[in-house]
Design an enzyme around this catalytic site. Structure first.
Site, mmCIF file in Angstrom:
data_model
loop_
_atom_site.group_PDB
_atom_site.id
_atom_site.type_symbol
_atom_site.label_atom_id
_atom_site.label_comp_id
_atom_site.label_asym_id
_atom_site.label_seq_id
_atom_site.Cartn_x
_atom_site.Cartn_y
_atom_site.Cartn_z
ATOM 1 N N GLY A 92 34.724 -4.998 -3.641
ATOM 2 C CA GLY A 92 34.254 -3.792 -4.324
ATOM 3 C C GLY A 92 32.945 -3.232 -3.815
ATOM 4 N N THR A 93 32.408 -3.817 -2.743
ATOM 5 C CA THR A 93 31.094 -3.389 -2.256
ATOM 6 C C THR A 93 31.062 -1.911 -1.899
ATOM 7 O OG1 THR A 93 30.840 -5.596 -1.303
ATOM 8 C CG2 THR A 93 29.265 -3.932 -0.615
ATOM 9 N N GLY A 94 32.066 -1.446 -1.137
ATOM 10 C CA GLY A 94 32.070 -0.055 -0.689
ATOM 11 C C GLY A 94 32.217 0.937 -1.820
ATOM 12 N N CYS A 95 33.137 0.645 -2.740
ATOM 13 C CA CYS A 95 33.328 1.519 -3.906
ATOM 14 C C CYS A 95 32.039 1.602 -4.719
ATOM 15 C CB CYS A 95 34.442 0.980 -4.798
ATOM 16 S SG CYS A 95 36.006 0.670 -3.981
ATOM 17 N N LYS A 147 27.599 1.897 7.391
ATOM 18 C CA LYS A 147 27.319 0.627 6.726
ATOM 19 C C LYS A 147 27.483 -0.514 7.725
ATOM 20 C CE LYS A 147 30.455 1.538 3.657
ATOM 21 N NZ LYS A 147 31.341 1.625 2.470
ATOM 22 N N THR A 190 32.402 -10.499 -2.381
ATOM 23 C CA THR A 190 31.878 -9.149 -2.128
ATOM 24 C C THR A 190 32.928 -8.068 -2.356
ATOM 25 O OG1 THR A 190 32.440 -9.416 0.219
ATOM 26 C CG2 THR A 190 30.185 -9.962 -0.451
#
Length: 264
Positions: free
Chosen positions: A209-212, A174, A207
């Site tokens: 919580g983007t990865g979860c 990412k 932003t």
């Protein structure tokens, strides 16, 4: 009809923007039935993580077996696994499930708070990553796991190769943390096949919580029968919209909007 079944194995975010809460919201938004195995409880808000309480290995194992043995799963997503004991327990449980696994190797929170013990890194490398259909590290997690420092797009190839060396079938690197640029660029690779995913970079600090959210969206796509590249493309589109619609919450960093499509 029963919708596709997706299980998240992750920690709780009391502020509702990341962790189990983000996972279940994402799964609902994408049309699958979300189930959960809680690994840790965090006291967390828009300003950061104030406390972490890890659940006993026995509690994690019992939750997992309760869901998988009775209900079954069509995809699994892992998130915060704070200790070596939890990482190794979850890796052992995953070995018995015949379903795609998305591993989000959570190392630090959006605010920089550590969420993975240093002693657990080797277990992630040798036990958890080999169980992954897709591993989804951000650039900080790539460095934490492999030592590779990514400063531009060419470095993302080195990062993918370094992560793939630990055994996941696919690595999604990412690139949202790359400096500058008008695009948020991710690289999906299995070592022979490459997919570059580009989306507009939104000027929005909210932003959390983007990865979860991305990992849960990928797991949802896989549960619906999409290929890995197809699931990642769908997930990237969903997360890009969620970031664009991220909103202020409290006095710090707010969450992405998991329900943006309902409000569009």
């Amino acid at each position: 009809m029963t919708p596709p079944l997706v299980l998240t194995v992750a920690g709780s975010d009391s502020g509702g923007g990341a962790g189990i809460q983000a996972d279940l919201k994402t799964m609902l938004a994408l049309g699958v039935h979300g189930m959960s195995v809680l690994t840790a409880v965090t006291a967390q808000n828009s300003r950061g993580v104030q406390g972490v309480w890890e659940l006993p290995v026995e509690a994690v194992r019992a939750q997992y077996r309760a869901v998988v043995d009775d209900i079954g799963v069509q995809a699994v997503k892992t998130g915060m696994l704070s200790s070596a004991a939890l990482v190794e327990t979850v890796a052992e449980l995953l070995a018995s499930v015949d379903a795609p696994v998305v591993v989000d190797p959570v190392g630090v929170s959006k605010h920089g708070d550590p969420l993975l013990a240093e002693a657990a890194l080797d277990s992630v490398r040798t036990k958890l990553l080999p169980a992954a259909t897709v591993a989804t590290p951000n650039l900080d997690e790539v460095t934490q796991l492999t030592g590779v420092v990514v400063e531009d797009e060419s470095g993302m190839r080195r990062a993918a190769d370094a992560v793939l060396a630990y055994g996941p079938r696919w690595a999604l690197i990412k690139g949202g943390h790359l400096p500058g640029g008008q695009e948020a660029v991710d690289l999906l690779s299995d070592g022979t096949e490459e997919h570059w995913l580009r989306a507009p970079r939104h000027d929005n600090r909210h932003t959390h919580g983007t990865g979860c959210t991305l990992a849960s969206a990928i797991a949802s796509g896989l549960a619906k029968g999409l290929t890995v590249p197809g699931a990642v493309r769908e997930a990237k589109e969903y997360v890009t919209g969620a970031i664009a619609a991220g909103f202020a919450l409290g006095s710090g960093i707010g969450p992405v909007d998991h329900g943006w499509r309902f409000r569009a």
